[in-house]
Design an enzyme around this catalytic site. Structure first.
Site, short mmCIF file in Angstrom:
data_model
loop_
_atom_site.label_atom_id
_atom_site.label_comp_id
_atom_site.label_asym_id
_atom_site.label_seq_id
_atom_site.Cartn_x
_atom_site.Cartn_y
_atom_site.Cartn_z
N ASP A 1 -36.61 -29.52 -41.07
CA ASP A 1 -35.47 -30.35 -42.84
C ASP A 1 -34.60 -30.30 -41.58
OD1 ASP A 1 -33.93 -27.62 -42.14
OD2 ASP A 1 -35.35 -26.69 -43.42
N ASP B 1 -40.80 -17.97 -43.00
CA ASP B 1 -40.39 -16.79 -44.69
C ASP B 1 -41.54 -17.03 -44.74
OD1 ASP B 1 -38.89 -15.61 -46.36
OD2 ASP B 1 -37.58 -15.70 -47.21
N ASP C 1 -38.04 -23.94 -35.97
CA ASP C 1 -37.55 -23.69 -36.65
C ASP C 1 -37.17 -21.87 -36.41
OD1 ASP C 1 -35.89 -24.25 -39.29
OD2 ASP C 1 -37.81 -24.16 -40.89
N ARG D 1 -28.90 -16.39 -44.75
CA ARG D 1 -29.38 -17.87 -45.42
C ARG D 1 -28.02 -17.53 -46.71
NH1 ARG D 1 -35.84 -17.80 -46.02
NH2 ARG D 1 -35.20 -19.67 -47.46
N LYS E 1 -36.05 -33.39 -47.05
CA LYS E 1 -36.95 -32.96 -48.43
C LYS E 1 -35.73 -33.79 -49.14
CE LYS E 1 -38.01 -29.02 -46.52
NZ LYS E 1 -37.59 -26.77 -46.57
C1 R5P Z 1 -34.07 -22.61 -44.10
O1 R5P Z 1 -32.88 -23.64 -43.73
C2 R5P Z 1 -34.90 -22.00 -42.42
O2 R5P Z 1 -33.81 -22.45 -41.56
C3 R5P Z 1 -36.02 -21.70 -42.33
O3 R5P Z 1 -36.84 -23.60 -42.82
C4 R5P Z 1 -36.19 -21.26 -43.86
O4 R5P Z 1 -35.55 -20.27 -43.47
C5 R5P Z 1 -37.82 -21.37 -44.32
O5 R5P Z 1 -38.24 -20.85 -45.21
P1 R5P Z 1 -39.99 -21.06 -46.19
O6 R5P Z 1 -40.70 -20.68 -44.56
O7 R5P Z 1 -39.16 -19.78 -46.90
O8 R5P Z 1 -40.09 -21.82 -46.21
#
Ligand code: R5P
Length: 333
Positions: A189, A243, A239, A116, A212
């Site tokens: 997103d 995370d 997705d 990322r 968002k």
């Molecule tokens: C972000 O750009 C990724 O595609 C995931 O949406 C992100 O890694 C998810 O992170 P979290 O579970 O911390 O919101």
């Protein structure tokens, strides 16, 4: 192919088919041994033994139990938690293999940590995804095999060949078999839209997107907006990784408010950093589906979690890389 001794140019050439880089050898670091075992079972090739340990000063030490000279080595090590240890271990294992004269080293990195951090989107920040790519090449890897990079452009950070596979067909197959009535696919997103659109196309379902938007100057203050209709429908959020679970939690709440019925979620990589397990366990998801690119310990295996294995996919790609068959053709199959 090798010309056999005794064959002259004047005679009919005699060729013998033989693997290009010696025998296939499989190694695993400590990041995800169960996945390495499953790949080994698929290929019917045993995992090689290596001694890996840390000295009291935290320095990692590696010793291979058998010679790898001129052999075709595949080293399986996702760079998941503990990320920095697993990256260092990957580099040290590649260096060990290189110094042991392996014929070719393919770093099999099912989950690419630091993916990322892939662009300089504000002043004075690093591009760590590029740094790690440089380190892997400098250590001595000849190729990389990975799954669902956070951004496809990361392939270009490497100056060595990269085969990036996708687990999306595996996830699509899972949901096709469930035959969920009246589904709608949701991108949590805007960045996830392309992936979700492909997923929607494969399931012949409509698409909705969560947007968002930052409010004011505070980085954490955001409102969510939903583009598309979910009322009275069953939703599948798609997705690349989960995370901390923050994105999924936000998505779940707005989808419920907008009248979604059952809510499913899927992602290739189940990273589940704290507080993901607490957050997601508290929500009434019908199912959260991830793959085994990342090792998910029992304490993180929530009641609604389903884990699919990428071992057959990786095993097949490893077989093709070894025999020199097309990997790209798999995507078209
Ligand atoms: C972000 O750009 C990724 O595609 C995931 O949406 C992100 O890694 C998810 O992170 P979290 O579970 O911390 O919101």
């Amino acid at each position: 192919m090798t010309m056999l001794p005794g064959a002259s140019c004047a005679e009919e050439p005699m060729y013998r088919e033989e693997p290009m880089y010696g025998t296939m050898r499989l190694f695993s670091g400590r990041a995800n041994p169960p996945l390495a075992e499953r790949i080994s079972e698929y290929l019917k090739v045993p995992l090689d033994e290596a001694e890996i340990f840390e000295f009291p000063n935290e320095n990692i030490f590696v010793r291979l139990k058998k010679s790898v000279r001129a052999q075709d080595v595949f080293l399986i090590q996702p760079t998941c938690s503990p990320v920095n240890r697993n990256i260092m271990e990957l580099l040290i294992m590649i260096d060990t293999l290189k110094r042991a004269s392996a014929g070719r080293i393919t770093a099999v990195i099912p989950y690419y940590g630091y993916g990322r951090t892939d662009k300089k989107d504000q002043p004075r920040v690093p591009i760590t995804a590029r740094l790690i790519a440089d380190m892997i090449s400098v250590a001595g890897a000849n190729r990389v095999l990975t799954i669902d990079l956070h951004a496809g452009q990361i392939q270009g950070f490497f100056s060595i060949p990269v085969d990036e596979m996708t687990a999306m067909p595996l996830l699509v197959r899972h949901f096709r078999e469930k035959n969920i009535p009246n589904p709608v696919i949701v991108a949590p997103d805007v960045g996830a839209t392309k992936r979700a659109r492909n997923f929607a196309q494969a399931l012949d379902a409509p698409l909705a997107v969560i947007e968002k938007r930052r409010v004011g100057n505070k980085p954490t203050a955001r409102v969510l907006n939903l583009i598309g209709r979910v009322r009275g429908k069953n939703v599948i959020i798609v997705d690349d990784e989960i995370d901390t679970g923050g994105s999924l939690e936000g998505a779940f709440e707005i989808l419920r408010r907008r009248g979604a019925l059952e809510i499913y979620a899927c992602a290739t990589h189940g990273v589940f950093s704290p507080p993901a397990v607490e957050r997601l366990s508290a929500l009434d998801f019908s199912e959260i589906v991830v793959t085994d690119t990342v090792l998910i310990p029992p304490e993180k295996q929530m009641r609604h979690l389903r884990i699919l294995s990428v071992a057959p996919l990786l095993g097949e790609v490893i077989r093709r890389i070894h025999t020199g068959e097309s990997v790209g053709a798999m995507a078209l199959a």
